[in-house]
Write a protein that holds these residues in place. Structure first.
Motif, PDB file in Angstrom:
ATOM      1  N   SER A   1      -5.923  23.082  26.534  1.00 23.43           N
ATOM      2  CA  SER A   1      -5.552  23.424  24.931  1.00 23.43           C
ATOM      3  C   SER A   1      -4.035  23.999  25.413  1.00 23.43           C
ATOM      4  N   LYS A   2      -3.864  25.145  26.441  1.00 25.96           N
ATOM      5  CA  LYS A   2      -2.132  25.142  26.551  1.00 25.96           C
ATOM      6  C   LYS A   2      -0.713  24.232  26.473  1.00 25.96           C
ATOM      7  N   ILE A   3      -1.823  23.421  27.153  1.00 15.22           N
ATOM      8  CA  ILE A   3      -0.362  22.279  27.190  1.00 15.22           C
ATOM      9  C   ILE A   3      -0.910  21.311  26.189  1.00 15.22           C
ATOM     10  N   GLY A   4      -1.052  22.054  24.862  1.00 16.52           N
ATOM     11  CA  GLY A   4      -1.135  21.216  23.522  1.00 16.52           C
ATOM     12  C   GLY A   4      -2.101  20.260  23.368  1.00 16.52           C
ATOM     13  N   ILE A   5      -3.204  19.662  24.357  1.00 14.07           N
ATOM     14  CA  ILE A   5      -4.483  18.844  24.207  1.00 14.07           C
ATOM     15  C   ILE A   5      -5.130  18.699  23.757  1.00 14.07           C
ATOM     16  N   GLN A   6      -6.046  18.235  22.652  1.00 10.83           N
ATOM     17  CA  GLN A   6      -7.707  19.362  22.443  1.00 10.83           C
ATOM     18  C   GLN A   6      -8.802  18.000  23.247  1.00 10.83           C
TER      19      GLN A   6
END
Length: 581
Positions: free
Chosen positions: A433-438
């Protein structure tokens, strides 16, 4: 053999007795016993068909050779063997007076049947055949009977893994031959339906230290009784094993196993990092010992579904997701984004090590990071740069999108009930989530998970593990393009609906070729370099993103004498010489 019984999809040898009172059982029945818990029921009792743990092989069957707790080859049903100068002939001599659990003699005819009619029979759809394929042409060994005690195997060229491969269970010809020769109405070999877990235990003929006495589905337990015809004796001539009965209780939660062990009526439990401190404090009071075997003899990883094929006209994987998964920069970005050291600290309580290789650290073919193996230490900025380079982009919310504007989101599955793996999955969700992936975490029943991985192929990403191996070729069915454990790009197996449009990557083909080359190379230095190259390729292209290797630990009651614990063999690899005081 360890690798071909797929992974483990790892057997948890926690010890428990749920649904009955172990103290009461001990008081009314003085028979010496062990009670061992497993996470799910065995899928089959047929040793020829076993692909996963838990299975009954370790208690009920032996091969020509065996491995001790250090992974060394030792005699089993064969008392000796001779290898020819050209390394293409090997003659095994069976022990005298071997018998099956029904009292019938075990002879060379059983060995010939086991290999010629079953393991090396290309008409039978069983995955174990892959570990015997030799050279570029994938030829198979031949086998012939010399006399009632001697069997000769002949290979087309020198085949380094062959001796270790003969640890596969020897099968009873008199009990199974008709099942190999008979087909059902659908044209399938009867063997494929023989000795499933509904078979009455008395019909299952074995040669190992124990025989299956009862499968109690109401109490969800398997009871094994000492095999009176087992060959092994101690130095004084006393028959082994010494322990009369072994009970496997099906316990679907490791938390339940812990509660049962702490209650004082259980014999042993695999020590999970989250309750190591709790058990260590009560080690003396509980009269047990915690054994530490070092790095676990297994691997843990996540893997993306790289199969581009279609079934019945429909893609196996959502084409949008498939484009993400098949970009090496995407997989590398995910690898850099997972904080494995935090995972070790928080989930494993510091009792683990980062894992980077497809080959066990116990193997002489393991390539360490110090020797040049690529590693993916936590670096979220590097992850983002790789993703941007692969035409991904970020919106104003910091969410990762692909070039067409699709939100990057996928489902991660693992086996429900394994608290460590469930925690690892949540950890990965947080990191990505910290690199934008759910990431949508979905723990599911192990049988459902197996169906997805091995049949429907309806999955995005999974978190599991394979068992360890000293010999890399034991993992050939993972890296063979047609292997039953080639999960990241699986070819349809026997009886499954065909797939069209499956593609094989250049690196994928190269790894498969190197495994073929490594098996026929006898020079140890050259073999090490071949398998080093396979590890370099797997770390570059990441069909599996390796995570953490926990320490192999078990708590065993001190009343059990003779334990020689190791990461390779566990607490009970030498069960035939253990004694319960």
């Amino acid at each position: 053999m360890r690798r071909w019984v797929v992974v483990q999809i790892t057997l948890i040898l926690a010890i428990a007795l749920t649904g009955c009172n172990p103290v009461h059982l001990a008081n009314t029945d003085p028979i010496s016993q062990l009670v061992i818990a497993i996470l799910s029921e065995p899928k089959t009792f047929n040793p020829a068909l076993v692909l996963a743990s838990p299975n009954i092989i370790s208690l009920t069957y032996e091969g020509l050779i065996a491995e001790n707790g250090r992974g060394e080859i030792i005699p089993a049903l064969a008392e000796s063997w001779q290898i020819s100068e050209d390394k293409k002939h090997i003659i095994f001599t069976l022990r005298r007076g071997l018998k099956w659990s029904d009292g019938q003699l075990l002879t060379a005819d059983d060995v010939i049947f086991t290999y010629k009619d079953v393991y090396l029979n290309e008409a039978l759809p069983i995955g174990v055949i892959d570990i015997f394929r030799i050279g570029d042409r994938l030829t198979l060994p031949s086998v012939r009977k010399l006399d009632d005690r001697q069997i000769e195997f002949i290979t087309s060229q020198p085949f380094a893994p062959f001796l270790r491969a003969t640890g596969l269970p020897i099968l009873p010809r008199h009990a199974l031959q008709s099942a190999v020769q008979t087909k059902d109405k659908e044209g399938n070999f009867q063997l494929l339906r023989t000795w499933d877990n509904s078979t009455p235990p008395e019909q299952i003929i074995v040669n190992g230290p124990y025989r299956l006495e009862k499968y109690d589905t109401s109490g969800e337990r398997l009871i094994f009784r000492r095999n009176p015809y087992y060959w092994r004796k101690d130095a004084q001539g006393n028959r082994q094993p010494y322990i009369e009965r072994v009970i496997w209780q099906i316990v679907t939660s490791t938390d339940t196993s812990l509660l049962q062990f702490r209650s004082g009526g259980l014999d042993a439990i695999n020590v999970q990092p989250d309750y190591f401190s709790l058990l260590k404090q009560s080690e003396k009071r509980g009269d047990f010992t915690i054994y530490n075997g070092g790095s676990a003899y297994s691997d843990t990883f996540i893997s993306f579904n790289l199969n581009k094929g279609r079934r019945n006209g429909r893609p196996l994987v959502d084409p949008i997701k498939s484009r993400w998964f098949n970009k090496v920069e995407f997989r590398q970005g995910v690898a850099y984004a997972i904080d494995r050291q935090r995972m070790i600290n928080n989930i494993f309580r510091g009792l683990g090590e980062m894992q980077n290789s497809s080959i066990s650290v116990q193997s002489p073919y393991y390539l360490s990071p110090q020797a040049g193996l690529k590693v993916y230490n936590y670096n979220p900025e590097q992850a983002k740069q790789l993703l941007l380079r692969a035409q991904f982009k970020y919106n104003h919310k910091g969410e990762l999108l692909d070039a067409e504007g699709n939100r990057v989101r996928f489902t991660l599955i693992t086996n429900a009930g394994n608290k460590i793996r469930e925690a690892m999955a949540v950890h990965i969700k947080q990191d990505l989530s910290k690199i934008g992936i759910q990431v949508d975490v979905n723990p599911i029943d192990f049988s459902v998970l197996g169906e997805k991985l091995g049949n429907s192929l309806d999955w995005d990403c999974y978190l599991l593990g394979f068992g360890g191996a000293i010999e890399p070729n034991d993992g050939f069915n993972i890296w063979s393009l047609s292997g039953a454990s080639h999960t990241f790009n699986l070819q349809p197996q026997w009886g499954q609906t065909p797939i069209t449009g499956r593609e094989v990557a250049e690196w994928e083909q190269k790894i498969a070729n190197l495994y073929i080359q490594g098996a026929t190379e006898l020079d140890e230095t050259k073999r090490q370099e071949i398998y080093a190259e396979t590890q370099r390729l797997t770390q570059e292209y990441l069909p599996f993103i390796y995570l953490v290797n926990p320490l192999a630990m078990a708590a065993v009651r001190n009343k059990i004498k003779g334990v020689k614990y190791s990461a390779i063999g566990g607490a009970f690899w030498n069960i035939y010489e253990l004694i319960v005081k």
